[in-house]
Design a protein around this motif. Structure first.
Motif, short mmCIF file in Angstrom:
data_model
loop_
_atom_site.label_atom_id
_atom_site.label_comp_id
_atom_site.label_asym_id
_atom_site.label_seq_id
_atom_site.Cartn_x
_atom_site.Cartn_y
_atom_site.Cartn_z
N ALA B 87 42.95 51.54 47.30
CA ALA B 87 43.23 51.77 45.88
C ALA B 87 42.49 50.74 45.04
O ALA B 87 43.09 49.89 44.40
CB ALA B 87 44.73 51.71 45.61
N SER B 88 41.19 50.85 45.06
CA SER B 88 40.39 49.78 44.47
C SER B 88 40.63 49.64 42.97
O SER B 88 40.48 48.57 42.40
CB SER B 88 38.91 50.01 44.74
OG SER B 88 38.48 51.11 43.98
N SER B 89 41.01 50.70 42.32
CA SER B 89 41.20 50.61 40.87
C SER B 89 42.43 49.77 40.52
O SER B 89 42.66 49.44 39.38
CB SER B 89 41.37 52.01 40.28
OG SER B 89 42.60 52.55 40.70
N ARG B 90 43.22 49.41 41.53
CA ARG B 90 44.46 48.69 41.28
C ARG B 90 44.26 47.22 40.88
O ARG B 90 45.08 46.65 40.20
CB ARG B 90 45.37 48.75 42.52
CG ARG B 90 45.97 50.10 42.81
CD ARG B 90 47.04 50.40 41.77
NE ARG B 90 47.86 49.21 41.57
CZ ARG B 90 48.81 48.80 42.39
NH1 ARG B 90 49.11 49.53 43.44
NH2 ARG B 90 49.49 47.71 42.14
N SER B 91 43.19 46.61 41.39
CA SER B 91 43.03 45.19 41.14
C SER B 91 42.68 44.96 39.67
O SER B 91 42.12 45.83 39.01
CB SER B 91 41.96 44.62 42.04
OG SER B 91 42.05 43.22 42.01
N HIS B 92 43.03 43.77 39.19
CA HIS B 92 42.97 43.59 37.75
C HIS B 92 41.57 43.39 37.21
O HIS B 92 40.83 42.53 37.66
CB HIS B 92 43.85 42.44 37.31
CG HIS B 92 44.12 42.52 35.85
ND1 HIS B 92 44.89 43.52 35.32
CD2 HIS B 92 43.68 41.80 34.81
CE1 HIS B 92 44.93 43.39 34.02
NE2 HIS B 92 44.20 42.35 33.68
N ASP B 93 41.19 44.19 36.25
CA ASP B 93 39.88 44.07 35.61
C ASP B 93 40.03 43.26 34.33
O ASP B 93 40.56 43.74 33.33
CB ASP B 93 39.35 45.47 35.30
CG ASP B 93 38.02 45.40 34.58
OD1 ASP B 93 37.47 44.28 34.45
OD2 ASP B 93 37.53 46.45 34.15
N TRP B 94 39.56 42.03 34.37
CA TRP B 94 39.73 41.14 33.22
C TRP B 94 38.70 41.41 32.12
O TRP B 94 38.79 40.84 31.03
CB TRP B 94 39.66 39.68 33.67
CG TRP B 94 40.95 39.21 34.27
CD1 TRP B 94 41.25 39.11 35.60
CD2 TRP B 94 42.12 38.80 33.57
NE1 TRP B 94 42.53 38.65 35.77
CE2 TRP B 94 43.09 38.45 34.54
CE3 TRP B 94 42.46 38.69 32.21
CZ2 TRP B 94 44.37 38.00 34.19
CZ3 TRP B 94 43.73 38.24 31.88
CH2 TRP B 94 44.66 37.91 32.87
N GLY B 95 37.70 42.25 32.45
CA GLY B 95 36.60 42.45 31.50
C GLY B 95 37.08 42.87 30.12
O GLY B 95 36.62 42.37 29.09
N ARG B 96 38.06 43.74 30.10
CA ARG B 96 38.58 44.25 28.83
C ARG B 96 39.22 43.12 28.02
O ARG B 96 39.06 43.02 26.81
CB ARG B 96 39.62 45.33 29.16
CG ARG B 96 40.08 46.18 28.01
CD ARG B 96 40.88 47.38 28.53
NE ARG B 96 42.03 46.99 29.36
CZ ARG B 96 43.25 46.72 28.88
NH1 ARG B 96 43.49 46.81 27.59
NH2 ARG B 96 44.23 46.38 29.68
N TYR B 97 39.95 42.23 28.74
CA TYR B 97 40.60 41.12 28.06
C TYR B 97 39.56 40.13 27.53
O TYR B 97 39.66 39.65 26.41
CB TYR B 97 41.55 40.39 29.01
CG TYR B 97 42.87 41.09 29.17
CD1 TYR B 97 43.97 40.70 28.43
CD2 TYR B 97 43.01 42.16 30.05
CE1 TYR B 97 45.19 41.33 28.57
CE2 TYR B 97 44.22 42.81 30.20
CZ TYR B 97 45.31 42.40 29.45
OH TYR B 97 46.51 43.02 29.59
N VAL B 98 38.56 39.85 28.38
CA VAL B 98 37.57 38.86 28.00
C VAL B 98 36.83 39.32 26.74
O VAL B 98 36.45 38.53 25.89
CB VAL B 98 36.60 38.59 29.18
CG1 VAL B 98 35.38 37.83 28.72
CG2 VAL B 98 37.33 37.83 30.28
N ALA B 99 36.67 40.65 26.62
CA ALA B 99 35.97 41.18 25.46
C ALA B 99 36.87 41.26 24.22
O ALA B 99 36.39 41.36 23.10
CB ALA B 99 35.41 42.57 25.78
#
Lengths: 484, 484
Positions: B87-99
């Motif tokens: 379930a690779s989409s589960r890990s947290h994508d910080w990109g949105r926050y950083v932007a």
């Protein structure tokens, strides 16, 4: 009394004249420009160490000279300066600028509290720092001698001194947190970490979930960037994890801020099973967590469960630590552990904000971690805090039994006191302050509190101070609560 | 090479396998969460100290395991972690926050420059800090020993240590500035002073007038609060005062920011008569002035004219000083002198931002001011900077005569080099960086510059470094300028 307000009592110039001269100088230098409200007569009398009548006499002179003016409801205001006697509107009125800035002023209670804390004689019953007796100032200076050649007085790299980050990496491992030096950012205290997170990762208008009550409500750094805290219920084991999901969806919250270990202000310790449940929920909800662990080293009975960060397999937790509560607030040194892209973003903003944290503080903390001085200090500090907590517990049992409820914390500084008599905490605060006792009203941590609460701390006042303070507090509660 | 990237070369585990393990660990710990762009092959080879082919081999393994993926135009990205292989989409994508954060990222050039400065081998020809040789690290540690009982490790009062403010009050008097301790705020460097002023006194969308070029354009702290710098023309005597009035009215500017003494980046020294004229204009226009005087102590030929603040009778000038350029940037210690209502506002925000400046740094600076160690250090530093300036002057005469124009500064660090051949400074920067020479392009200080400029500094590189750097720079200018 400081140099600034010291009068020459052996001089032939009368005291009131010396006071006039001093005030004229302040107006001339632009320290008190036109429009400035000068301190009250009472305050001036205190600063100069004279009777109020002497101040009245001096102010009458200055009023006659046209320099100041009493305005009803506004106190006494500077209306003129000696360079511009005929064009008083010319001098710069900063009031408009002071009101213009985007940043919110501090919480009104906190401003009063900060001010009161400047008075060394005040008895601090709820303050958020350890007593100076508990801090190793002398050993600190001595320890800095040992290795002169390692100190760098240059700007440090954006993430902070590598030596310190390596030492922290080992220290964090003892808490079950695996963090390479590149995942650690050195900051000037936990408060700065919160500012960087707000500025760097949160959109204006975002919601951040947190315990209710929460330390987060007592500071304005998050709110000043347009982020809104939203309170969540707690029980004896900490935040109620099951409420996070619905609340997140309802508020579209961007983050959760929590102090799982020795919570400020309640002293609550989140259980191990609750930590696991909370992490499961946050992973499921993809809700990033800010874990504030500044009290983690201050356990008194048994070592607390491992931090949330040690359970984090998805880079979801931003972990904050600090030396402020254990080694010394004056060091202004803390750290953030986070995924590298987050560290990159936060360190970029930190470089824009203050170009890094004091090299001397970084040097000192690295030294204390590496040599074992920190562990040794902690052992002594825990012993001392344990004695203080037990003492306050005895006092509360003795004086507060019929007026309040509380739980004894297993670490940290705080006891969250629920007052059982109906009363106005504002009145209680004011009455206590008149007696030289400084309280931390519960509403600072939760503006929506329906009942009277106080945050007490056993970390600052002396044993005698605690006894005097708690007994007087009980008397004031009885006095106020009985009246209604 | 740091611990973090150290491989065990005596181990029977092949290097590529050790590298795989290390990367997997970073992914597991959440240091490189899913979505992270990992360093380039070249960079990884440098960090691990191996051939690039070893890295290629390790990355192929990890790609086969489904942990990373090369994406055209995006480099190599973490796409999975071992806990969530399905379930690779589960890990947290910080990109949105950083932007998302409100704060602007640092100037692109500055980010590259900050990064390049981490490399100890780089030759810094334009950097804004003194060489570590010029900083008294050893004496500093030694000096801290002397009076162990005066250090406080507690939070300092909102304006900073009273002892330090009293010492600064005496120091400022030697510059003609009368400032009581209550008109002084201790800050963590001049940059923080600018942040506090922007947050506390300026409305979003305000305009601030400044020299063109100006240091202010190289930092984003002011711009991040929505304040816009607006450039003003200079001549040999500094800002052209007559232009301030019309420009203020045209832009409705809220403030003027100036570095009258040894201006950054031009090195210009504002004359005494210009200072008087400027103050007359600003008083007439009621335009508050931020005077940045961080280079004032670094005069090389003769003591400069008194600061604008010494001419200020209306509390119109906010004066900023710092120990960063003279005693050590690592101290992170500066000060603001301003009317009391302004100091109140700024110190309130400072308390909300970082709860004050390092007690160790405050202690050290108070000690150095009180004991005369600072004056003694300054005398030596001036001597050394004078030799360096003269050396760079000789080198410029020798190598740059036909390619550039410059004026010799009377203090500070900088020479503002106007390149006479038409060329792209970006290309020059990149070519120089390939040779290990770090330049500060003029456009960092004025994005609208029509001609190629560089900021040079004689304060950092060694004598040999300067000679190598300036001669190579001349060769590169000839190479690039000749081609067009």
């Amino acid at each position: 009394m400081t140099e600034e307000w010291l009068l020459d009592r052996s001089s032939t110039i009368p005291l009131f004249q010396q006071i006039c001269d001093r005030i004229v100088e302040k107006i001339r230098n632009g320290e008190w420009p036109v429009g400035t409200k000068i301190p009250t007569q009472r305050e001036l009398a205190r600063r100069f160490g004279v009777n109020r009548s002497t101040i009245v006499y001096a102010l009458d002179e200055l009023t006659a000279d046209g320099l100041i003016q009493s305005r009803v409801g506004h106190g006494t205001v500077v209306v003129n300066n000696t360079w511009n006697v005929i064009a008083s509107s010319r001098s710069h009125d900063w009031g408009r600028y002071v009101a213009a800035g985007a940043h919110q002023p501090n919480h009104q209670w906190i401003q009063i509290i900060n001010k009161a804390e400047e008075d060394k004689a005040i008895l601090r019953l709820g303050t958020g720092e350890p007593s100076p007796d508990l801090l190793p100032a002398h050993t600190m200076l001595h320890s800095l001698q040992s290795r002169g050649d390692v100190l760098s007085l240059s700007y440090s790299e954006p993430r902070g001194s590598l030596r310190l980050r390596e030492a922290l990496s080992r220290y964090l491992l003892s808490k079950g947190i695996k963090a390479a030096p590149s995942s650690i950012l050195i900051v000037s205290g936990a408060l700065q970490a919160l500012q960087l997170i707000s500025l760097g990762l949160l959109r204006e208008g975002s919601t951040i979930l947190t315990e209710s009550p929460s330390y987060l409500n007592s500071i304005h750094v998050v709110q000043s960037t347009g982020v809104r805290p939203c309170g969540m219920p707690m029980d004896k084991e900490g935040l109620i994890a099951g409420r996070i999901g619905p609340m997140k969806r309802q508020t579209d919250a961007a983050m959760l801020y929590t102090i799982p270990t020795f919570h400020n202000p309640t002293g609550c310790l989140m259980s191990a099973s609750r930590r696991e449940e909370l992490m499961r929920v946050c992973m499921h909800e993809r809700l990033p967590v800010v874990e504030d662990d500044v009290y983690g080293d201050l356990w008194l009975d048994a070592s607390p469960p491992a931090p949330l960060k040690s359970l984090d397999r998805e880079g979801l937790v931003l972990y904050i630590g600090s030396m402020s509560k254990s080694l010394g607030p004056g060091l202004r040194l803390g750290w953030v552990v986070a995924p590298e892209p987050v560290i990159d973003r936060l360190s970029d903003i930190k470089m824009q904000t203050d170009y890094g944290t004091s090299a001397l503080s970084q040097y000192a903390v690295a030294e204390w971690l590496e040599t074992g001085l920190y562990d040794k200090h902690l052992a002594g500090l825990r012993e001392e805090l344990r004695r203080r907590r037990n003492h306050m517990s005895t006092l509360l049992d003795r004086y507060m039994q019929s007026y309040a409820e509380w739980s004894l914390p297993q670490g940290g500084f705080y006891i969250w006191l629920r007052i059982l008599l109906p009363l106005s905490v504002r009145k209680l605060f004011e009455l206590a302050l008149k007696e030289g006792i400084l309280l931390h009203p519960g509403s600072v941590y939760d503006p929506g509190l329906g009942e009277p609460y106080l945050r007490l701390s056993y970390a600052y006042a002396s044993f005698e101070g605690m006894e005097h303070g708690i007994s007087r507090l009980a008397a004031l509660i009885f006095q106020l609560g009985g009246k209604q």
